[in-house]
Design a protein around this motif. Structure first.
Motif, PDB file in Angstrom:
ATOM      1  N   MET A 141      -2.272   1.956  -3.016  1.00 54.82           N
ATOM      2  CA  MET A 141      -1.373   3.017  -2.608  1.00 54.82           C
ATOM      3  C   MET A 141      -2.034   3.827  -1.493  1.00 54.82           C
ATOM      4  SD  MET A 141       0.146   6.079  -4.907  1.00 54.82           S
ATOM      5  CE  MET A 141      -1.018   7.408  -4.695  1.00 54.82           C
ATOM      6  N   THR A 142      -1.335   4.030  -0.434  1.00 52.69           N
ATOM      7  CA  THR A 142      -1.822   4.855   0.669  1.00 52.69           C
ATOM      8  C   THR A 142      -1.788   6.324   0.259  1.00 52.69           C
ATOM      9  OG1 THR A 142      -1.047   3.294   2.304  1.00 52.69           O
ATOM     10  CG2 THR A 142      -1.352   5.540   3.048  1.00 52.69           C
ATOM     11  N   CYS A 143      -2.731   7.086   0.764  1.00 54.53           N
ATOM     12  CA  CYS A 143      -2.743   8.521   0.490  1.00 54.53           C
ATOM     13  C   CYS A 143      -1.402   9.133   0.888  1.00 54.53           C
ATOM     14  CB  CYS A 143      -3.875   9.181   1.273  1.00 54.53           C
ATOM     15  SG  CYS A 143      -3.912  10.976   1.058  1.00 54.53           S
ATOM     16  N   PRO A 144      -0.811   9.952   0.035  1.00 59.26           N
ATOM     17  CA  PRO A 144       0.479  10.539   0.368  1.00 59.26           C
ATOM     18  C   PRO A 144       0.408  11.542   1.520  1.00 59.26           C
ATOM     19  CG  PRO A 144      -0.335  11.437  -1.692  1.00 59.26           C
ATOM     20  CD  PRO A 144      -1.266  10.328  -1.298  1.00 59.26           C
ATOM     21  N   TYR A 145      -0.795  11.964   1.885  1.00 63.38           N
ATOM     22  CA  TYR A 145      -0.953  12.920   2.979  1.00 63.38           C
ATOM     23  C   TYR A 145      -1.280  12.253   4.307  1.00 63.38           C
ATOM     24  CZ  TYR A 145      -0.937  16.171  -0.865  1.00 63.38           C
ATOM     25  OH  TYR A 145      -0.572  16.875  -1.981  1.00 63.38           O
ATOM     26  N   LEU A 146      -1.400  10.921   4.320  1.00 62.94           N
ATOM     27  CA  LEU A 146      -1.683  10.190   5.550  1.00 62.94           C
ATOM     28  C   LEU A 146      -0.378   9.694   6.156  1.00 62.94           C
ATOM     29  CD1 LEU A 146      -3.848   8.939   7.430  1.00 62.94           C
ATOM     30  CD2 LEU A 146      -3.657   6.861   6.037  1.00 62.94           C
ATOM     31  N   GLU A 147      -0.203   9.979   7.415  1.00 59.57           N
ATOM     32  CA  GLU A 147       0.974   9.484   8.121  1.00 59.57           C
ATOM     33  C   GLU A 147       0.546   9.047   9.513  1.00 59.57           C
ATOM     34  OE1 GLU A 147       3.428  13.028   9.926  1.00 59.57           O
ATOM     35  OE2 GLU A 147       2.887  13.523   7.861  1.00 59.57           O
ATOM     36  N   TYR A 148       1.410   8.335  10.170  1.00 57.70           N
ATOM     37  CA  TYR A 148       1.129   7.862  11.523  1.00 57.70           C
ATOM     38  C   TYR A 148       2.127   8.492  12.475  1.00 57.70           C
ATOM     39  CZ  TYR A 148      -2.180   4.619   9.562  1.00 57.70           C
ATOM     40  OH  TYR A 148      -3.262   4.090   8.924  1.00 57.70           O
ATOM     41  N   ARG A 149       1.600   9.060  13.551  1.00 55.78           N
ATOM     42  CA  ARG A 149       2.451   9.763  14.518  1.00 55.78           C
ATOM     43  C   ARG A 149       2.281   9.173  15.913  1.00 55.78           C
ATOM     44  NH1 ARG A 149       1.757  16.191  13.111  1.00 55.78           N
ATOM     45  NH2 ARG A 149       2.510  16.058  10.963  1.00 55.78           N
ATOM     46  N   SER A 208      -9.854   9.403  12.486  1.00 53.17           N
ATOM     47  CA  SER A 208     -10.229   8.139  13.112  1.00 53.17           C
ATOM     48  C   SER A 208      -9.550   6.974  12.396  1.00 53.17           C
ATOM     49  CB  SER A 208     -11.740   7.957  13.060  1.00 53.17           C
ATOM     50  OG  SER A 208     -12.154   7.666  11.744  1.00 53.17           O
ATOM     51  N   PRO A 209      -9.336   5.897  13.096  1.00 47.45           N
ATOM     52  CA  PRO A 209      -8.769   4.706  12.449  1.00 47.45           C
ATOM     53  C   PRO A 209      -9.633   4.228  11.279  1.00 47.45           C
ATOM     54  CG  PRO A 209      -8.614   4.485  14.808  1.00 47.45           C
ATOM     55  CD  PRO A 209      -9.453   5.711  14.543  1.00 47.45           C
ATOM     56  N   MET A 210     -10.946   4.398  11.367  1.00 46.32           N
ATOM     57  CA  MET A 210     -11.831   3.988  10.273  1.00 46.32           C
ATOM     58  C   MET A 210     -11.569   4.837   9.029  1.00 46.32           C
ATOM     59  SD  MET A 210     -15.988   3.747  10.022  1.00 46.32           S
ATOM     60  CE  MET A 210     -16.108   3.010  11.621  1.00 46.32           C
ATOM     61  N   LYS A 211     -11.419   6.132   9.207  1.00 49.15           N
ATOM     62  CA  LYS A 211     -11.111   7.025   8.087  1.00 49.15           C
ATOM     63  C   LYS A 211      -9.753   6.658   7.491  1.00 49.15           C
ATOM     64  CE  LYS A 211     -11.046  10.851   5.587  1.00 49.15           C
ATOM     65  NZ  LYS A 211     -11.573  10.795   4.259  1.00 49.15           N
ATOM     66  N   ALA A 212      -8.775   6.401   8.334  1.00 51.66           N
ATOM     67  CA  ALA A 212      -7.443   6.036   7.861  1.00 51.66           C
ATOM     68  C   ALA A 212      -7.476   4.726   7.095  1.00 51.66           C
ATOM     69  CB  ALA A 212      -6.473   5.946   9.029  1.00 51.66           C
ATOM     70  N   ASP A 213      -8.333   3.823   7.509  1.00 50.89           N
ATOM     71  CA  ASP A 213      -8.467   2.542   6.820  1.00 50.89           C
ATOM     72  C   ASP A 213      -8.913   2.770   5.377  1.00 50.89           C
ATOM     73  OD1 ASP A 213      -8.221  -0.230   6.903  1.00 50.89           O
ATOM     74  OD2 ASP A 213     -10.354  -0.502   7.295  1.00 50.89           O
ATOM     75  N   ILE A 214      -9.828   3.689   5.178  1.00 50.87           N
ATOM     76  CA  ILE A 214     -10.286   4.023   3.823  1.00 50.87           C
ATOM     77  C   ILE A 214      -9.157   4.706   3.052  1.00 50.87           C
ATOM     78  CG2 ILE A 214     -11.885   5.448   2.498  1.00 50.87           C
ATOM     79  CD1 ILE A 214     -13.922   4.919   4.791  1.00 50.87           C
ATOM     80  N   ASN A 240      -6.142   4.213   3.332  1.00 49.49           N
ATOM     81  CA  ASN A 240      -5.149   3.189   3.015  1.00 49.49           C
ATOM     82  C   ASN A 240      -5.633   2.307   1.862  1.00 49.49           C
ATOM     83  OD1 ASN A 240      -2.917   3.626   4.721  1.00 49.49           O
ATOM     84  ND2 ASN A 240      -4.125   2.943   6.446  1.00 49.49           N
ATOM     85  N   ASP A 241      -6.519   2.840   1.065  1.00 45.53           N
ATOM     86  CA  ASP A 241      -7.015   2.207  -0.167  1.00 45.53           C
ATOM     87  C   ASP A 241      -7.858   0.968   0.042  1.00 45.53           C
ATOM     88  OD1 ASP A 241      -5.945   4.221  -1.642  1.00 45.53           O
ATOM     89  OD2 ASP A 241      -4.155   3.123  -2.174  1.00 45.53           O
ATOM     90  N   ARG A 242      -8.592   0.938   1.111  1.00 48.93           N
ATOM     91  CA  ARG A 242      -9.561  -0.138   1.268  1.00 48.93           C
ATOM     92  C   ARG A 242     -10.738   0.168   0.352  1.00 48.93           C
ATOM     93  NH1 ARG A 242      -8.134  -3.662   5.803  1.00 48.93           N
ATOM     94  NH2 ARG A 242     -10.322  -4.083   6.075  1.00 48.93           N
ATOM     95  N   PHE A 243     -11.420  -0.836  -0.056  1.00 49.29           N
ATOM     96  CA  PHE A 243     -12.637  -0.702  -0.861  1.00 49.29           C
ATOM     97  C   PHE A 243     -12.367  -0.013  -2.198  1.00 49.29           C
ATOM     98  CE2 PHE A 243     -13.700  -0.232   3.680  1.00 49.29           C
ATOM     99  CZ  PHE A 243     -14.237  -1.483   3.879  1.00 49.29           C
ATOM    100  N   GLU A 244     -11.156  -0.195  -2.742  1.00 54.62           N
ATOM    101  CA  GLU A 244     -10.766   0.364  -4.039  1.00 54.62           C
ATOM    102  C   GLU A 244     -10.918   1.878  -4.089  1.00 54.62           C
ATOM    103  OE1 GLU A 244     -12.533  -1.841  -7.269  1.00 54.62           O
ATOM    104  OE2 GLU A 244     -12.259  -3.716  -6.186  1.00 54.62           O
ATOM    105  N   PHE A 245     -10.617   2.528  -2.995  1.00 55.03           N
ATOM    106  CA  PHE A 245     -10.693   3.977  -2.880  1.00 55.03           C
ATOM    107  C   PHE A 245      -9.601   4.617  -3.722  1.00 55.03           C
ATOM    108  CE2 PHE A 245      -9.881   7.977  -0.559  1.00 55.03           C
ATOM    109  CZ  PHE A 245     -11.161   8.466  -0.461  1.00 55.03           C
TER     110      PHE A 245
END
Length: 70
Positions: free
Chosen positions: A1-9, A32-38, A40-45
């Motif tokens: 599940m993506t963080c509910p507070y992350l959006e793309y503009r 940063s795209p790297m932060k957004a990647d995390i 977006n639930d990468r690495f079981e975040f």
């Protein structure tokens, strides 16, 4: 599940971008795209356990709701 507070503009006010950029609704800034990647639930975040910003924001919202109930 993506963080509910992350959006793309594709824009920030009057400034438009050539591609979507990740935006954190908690910090109210682009990340940063790297932060957004995390986020977006990468690495079981897990946002509720692993993200201090998410936890602080939720606690603040819950605290405000409780104060409104008094």
């Amino acid at each position: 599940m993506t963080c509910p507070y992350l959006e793309y503009r594709r824009a920030d006010g009057d400034k438009e971008f050539d591609h979507e950029r990740p935006y954190c609704g908690v910090t109210e800034e682009f990340v940063s795209p790297m932060k957004a990647d995390i986020c977006n639930d990468r690495f079981e975040f897990d946002h509720e356990c692993d993200c201090e910003l998410y936890k602080e924001h939720v606690e603040e919202v819950v605290g405000e709701a409780a104060a409104d109930d008094d």
